[in-house]
Design a protein around this motif. Sequence first.
Motif, mmCIF file in Angstrom:
data_model
loop_
_atom_site.group_PDB
_atom_site.id
_atom_site.type_symbol
_atom_site.label_atom_id
_atom_site.label_comp_id
_atom_site.label_asym_id
_atom_site.label_seq_id
_atom_site.Cartn_x
_atom_site.Cartn_y
_atom_site.Cartn_z
ATOM 1 N N ALA A 135 34.529 1.022 51.067
ATOM 2 C CA ALA A 135 35.306 -0.265 51.692
ATOM 3 C C ALA A 135 35.396 -1.490 50.709
ATOM 4 N N VAL A 136 34.228 -1.685 50.063
ATOM 5 C CA VAL A 136 34.116 -2.886 49.198
ATOM 6 C C VAL A 136 34.788 -2.819 47.903
ATOM 7 N N VAL A 137 34.846 -1.625 47.451
ATOM 8 C CA VAL A 137 35.737 -1.534 46.056
ATOM 9 C C VAL A 137 37.112 -1.165 46.287
ATOM 10 N N ASP A 138 37.555 -0.623 47.523
ATOM 11 C CA ASP A 138 38.967 -0.115 47.556
ATOM 12 C C ASP A 138 39.734 -0.592 48.646
ATOM 13 N N PRO A 139 40.721 -1.515 48.624
ATOM 14 C CA PRO A 139 41.516 -2.279 49.320
ATOM 15 C C PRO A 139 41.979 -1.430 50.384
ATOM 16 N N GLU A 140 42.472 -0.077 49.956
ATOM 17 C CA GLU A 140 43.066 0.928 50.977
ATOM 18 C C GLU A 140 41.899 1.481 52.061
ATOM 19 N N VAL A 141 40.991 1.708 51.385
ATOM 20 C CA VAL A 141 39.889 2.157 52.083
ATOM 21 C C VAL A 141 39.447 1.039 53.087
ATOM 22 N N ALA A 142 39.142 -0.264 52.533
ATOM 23 C CA ALA A 142 38.862 -1.356 53.542
ATOM 24 C C ALA A 142 39.835 -1.169 54.694
ATOM 25 N N ALA A 143 41.282 -1.252 54.473
ATOM 26 C CA ALA A 143 42.023 -1.303 55.389
ATOM 27 C C ALA A 143 41.909 -0.127 56.551
ATOM 28 N N ALA A 144 41.504 1.045 56.131
ATOM 29 C CA ALA A 144 41.393 2.288 56.857
ATOM 30 C C ALA A 144 39.906 2.032 57.924
ATOM 31 N N VAL A 145 39.027 1.684 57.298
ATOM 32 C CA VAL A 145 37.657 1.382 57.930
ATOM 33 C C VAL A 145 37.902 0.339 58.892
ATOM 34 N N LEU A 146 38.459 -0.790 58.505
ATOM 35 C CA LEU A 146 38.481 -1.885 59.466
ATOM 36 C C LEU A 146 39.213 -1.593 60.572
ATOM 37 N N THR A 147 39.770 -0.503 60.637
ATOM 38 C CA THR A 147 40.800 -0.122 61.969
ATOM 39 C C THR A 147 39.612 0.178 63.111
ATOM 40 N N GLY A 148 38.283 0.586 62.626
ATOM 41 C CA GLY A 148 37.499 0.987 63.563
ATOM 42 C C GLY A 148 37.546 2.502 64.176
ATOM 43 N N ARG A 149 38.555 3.159 63.573
ATOM 44 C CA ARG A 149 38.985 4.527 63.972
ATOM 45 C C ARG A 149 38.428 5.574 63.240
ATOM 46 N N LEU A 150 37.312 5.321 62.362
ATOM 47 C CA LEU A 150 36.941 6.592 61.430
ATOM 48 C C LEU A 150 36.353 7.897 62.309
ATOM 49 N N VAL A 151 36.763 8.965 61.841
ATOM 50 C CA VAL A 151 36.261 10.177 62.608
ATOM 51 C C VAL A 151 35.403 10.907 61.316
ATOM 52 N N SER A 152 35.386 10.447 60.155
ATOM 53 C CA SER A 152 34.546 11.206 59.196
ATOM 54 C C SER A 152 34.261 9.994 58.143
#
Length: 288
Positions: A135-152
């Motif tokens: 999440a720190v190094v990739d903005p797309e991953v950051a956006a996904a992680v910050l949803t709080g909806r990770l399943v994996s």
Amino acid sequence: MTGAARSDDDALVDEAAADLLALPPARFTAARAERAAAAAGPVGRRIAKLRKPTVAAWAVNLLVRDGRLGEAVELSRALQEAQDDLDAAELARLGKQRRQLVAALARRAGELAAEAGTPLSAAMAESVEKTVNAAVVDPEVAAAVLTGRLVSPIDLATLDAGGLGDAVAGSVPQGVAASPPRDDLAARRARKAAERAVREAERAHADAARESAAADRRLATARERADRARERVEGLRADLARAEADAADADAVVGQRESEQKEAAAAARVAQRAVERAEAARAEGTDA
């Protein structure tokens, strides 16, 4: 960049997913069934298909709700700017800061999971750290992680194209929402150069202040030593004056004693001659 606008159904599913995926995994299945039944219709059916999160993904969702990942996203933007600017010193500084922040966030996720009754194993903790780092190094991953909806959890080393869709329940954002526009590169470089100049001036001022304080201490020490030396000189001068006076007195006594000695020697000679005359006279009387 943001993705296409979500429909009302998407928003309802995303809201339900965020709530459910923050629950301890052991409670997920029953809570999902209740939420799906309450929603009914197409939304209910979509909620019923939400996947149960892994423990590591759930811990990251707790971290998002804890509000700690915003720092990581800001650091991600700073890293991207440093890379654009080819600022090696800034990259090194931010790289160290990133590692420290990622480790601290991973530890916090572990604390939150333990407080919720599900401690993380070493492998789970490693997955959490990899996800936070991604999440720190990739903005797309950051956006996904910050949803709080990770399943994996997410690992950049194994992330495939479209892999974020498998890791996130509900809609997948494209880029960090509400991200401020990027500065013009030349203007940003000028700003960073000015910031560096300010930092260098502040360091120079601090160095000068330290040297000034050290010089003040050295001056005070030198003055103290000079005062002590002057005191010793004054003492020695007083001693010398007393010694000179004593020497003058002694010289006067010597002179007096020398005069007395000369007078005594002269008297002794006169007495000696008188003795000699007396003895001579006695001898003459005897012979007669």
